[in-house]
Design a protein around this motif. Structure first.
Motif, PDB file in Angstrom:
ATOM      1  N   ASP A   1       0.851  -1.191   0.000  1.00 25.87           N
ATOM      2  CA  ASP A   1       0.000   0.000   0.000  1.00 25.87           C
ATOM      3  C   ASP A   1       0.887   1.241   0.000  1.00 25.87           C
ATOM      4  N   MET A   2       0.588   2.175  -0.886  1.00 29.45           N
ATOM      5  CA  MET A   2       1.392   3.381  -1.009  1.00 29.45           C
ATOM      6  C   MET A   2       0.599   4.606  -0.574  1.00 29.45           C
ATOM      7  N   PRO A   3       1.281   5.647  -0.112  1.00 33.94           N
ATOM      8  CA  PRO A   3       0.584   6.909   0.200  1.00 33.94           C
ATOM      9  C   PRO A   3       0.084   7.566  -1.086  1.00 33.94           C
ATOM     10  N   ILE A   4      -0.693   8.615  -0.934  1.00 34.65           N
ATOM     11  CA  ILE A   4      -1.267   9.287  -2.102  1.00 34.65           C
ATOM     12  C   ILE A   4      -0.202  10.188  -2.723  1.00 34.65           C
ATOM     13  N   THR A   5       0.755   9.545  -3.388  1.00 31.89           N
ATOM     14  CA  THR A   5       1.892  10.239  -4.015  1.00 31.89           C
ATOM     15  C   THR A   5       2.183   9.554  -5.344  1.00 31.89           C
TER      16      THR A   5
END
Length: 329
Positions: free
Chosen positions: A51-55
């Motif tokens: 899961d990645m941050p909103i970047t």
């Protein structure tokens, strides 16, 4: 053959290839969500689902580098609209690295994204941006219209050595279809004639395939037999199947949910007019969304997307009518 949904077919293709190839990794926004095609994959592959941050610019850039150095990342952008945030990483890096390295570097990257109207998500989450990416050499663009093709095209995307934008229409996610359990792949650049006909060729993209088929049923009641073609991949585009159909029918309508300017509809119409003009017996017609942002209002959004009545009207506007004897002319 068992029946599963469009999104289940995509998830099955991902799981089967991840079991076979440890270099396949998933990353992006909400990759461990409980509803999408990646549902449950983080439990089976906890070290390969991130899961990645909103970047978007950061994690797509990271995925390009990972792909160039041996991994096969599958990046979930959620909405294709978010690809505009990382357009440099896609257009200037992923799409060009193989060319700029003289073929010594490949970028086996799959970018997954939802697209299209229907879920009342407004102008920033409902676009059909595939024409932007078809314009770019070096990236392949895939838009399956059904569950069977979704699994087979995803399987092909996962072994391709070039970047692939895999477009999943929101309104197809829960559409059921017959899908084999065993792995299979559908080659890119191979269109499918989903309904044979003799009187007019209708090329439809993504969800518009079902719209075109509904229009064909309407026209069949008038004695007109419409051939419906699903390109399946937008880049590469199987022009030979489209040309062969137009040579038989003499007429063409292209249905694309994107805006009318510089869309796939304009591209396909122009290629047919340039290369098969002599085969045409009437004007080429296009059915698209209007040149306007997608509205948030449910009533206006429903009016925005092309429907069967518009497609049927466009077919008639090619000059196709029944003669007094009942035969199309």
């Amino acid at each position: 053959m068992r029946t599963i949904t469009y999104q289940q077919a995509i998830g099955e293709a991902l799981a089967q290839q991840m079991r076979f190839d440890r270099s396949v990794v998933l990353m992006g926004e909400d990759s461990t969500n409980a509803w999408g095609p990646t549902k449950g994959l983080h439990l089976e592959f906890p070290d390969r689902v991130l899961d990645m941050p909103i970047t978007e610019a950061a994690f797509v850039g990271a995925a390009v580098g990972a792909a160039a150095t041996g991994l096969r990342p599958v990046v979930d952008l959620l909405f294709v609209d978010f690809a505009t945030v990382c357009f440099d990483q896609i257009a200037n890096q992923a799409a060009k690295l193989r060319y700029m390295a003289g073929g010594k570097v490949s970028v086996p990257l799959v970018l997954r994204a939802m697209w299209g109207t229907g879920l009342r998500r407004g102008a920033q989450h409902s676009q059909a941006l595939h024409p932007l990416f078809v314009h770019l050499p070096g990236i392949k663009v895939v838009a399956p219209s059904n569950a069977y093709d979704a699994k087979g095209l995803m399987a092909q995307a996962l072994v391709d050595d070039d970047p692939v934008l895999f477009l999943e229409h929101k309104m197809l996610y829960f559409a059921p279809g017959g899908v084999p359990e065993e792995p299979y792949a559908i080659p890119f650049g191979s269109a499918k004639v989903v309904r044979p006909g003799t009187d007019c060729t209708v090329v439809a993209i993504g969800r518009m395939v079902s719209v075109a088929l509904a229009a064909a049923e309407q026209l069949a009641a008038e004695g007109l037999q419409i051939e419906v073609i699903d390109p399946r991949t937008l880049s590469p585009l199987d022009t030979s199947t489209i040309y062969g159909s137009v040579e038989r029918t003499g007429r063409l309508v292209v249905v694309d949910e994107a805006h009318p300017r510089c869309s796939l509809a304009t591209d396909i119409a122009a290629q047919v007019a340039q290369d098969r003009f002599a085969a045409l017996r009437g004007p080429v017609r296009m059915v698209t969304g209007p040149h306007a942002p997608v509205p948030f209002s449910p009533e206006l959004e429903d009016a925005f997307a092309p429907g069967p009545d518009q497609v049927a009207a466009a077919v008639r506007a090619t000059g196709l009518v029944k003669s007094a004897a009942g035969a199309p002319r």
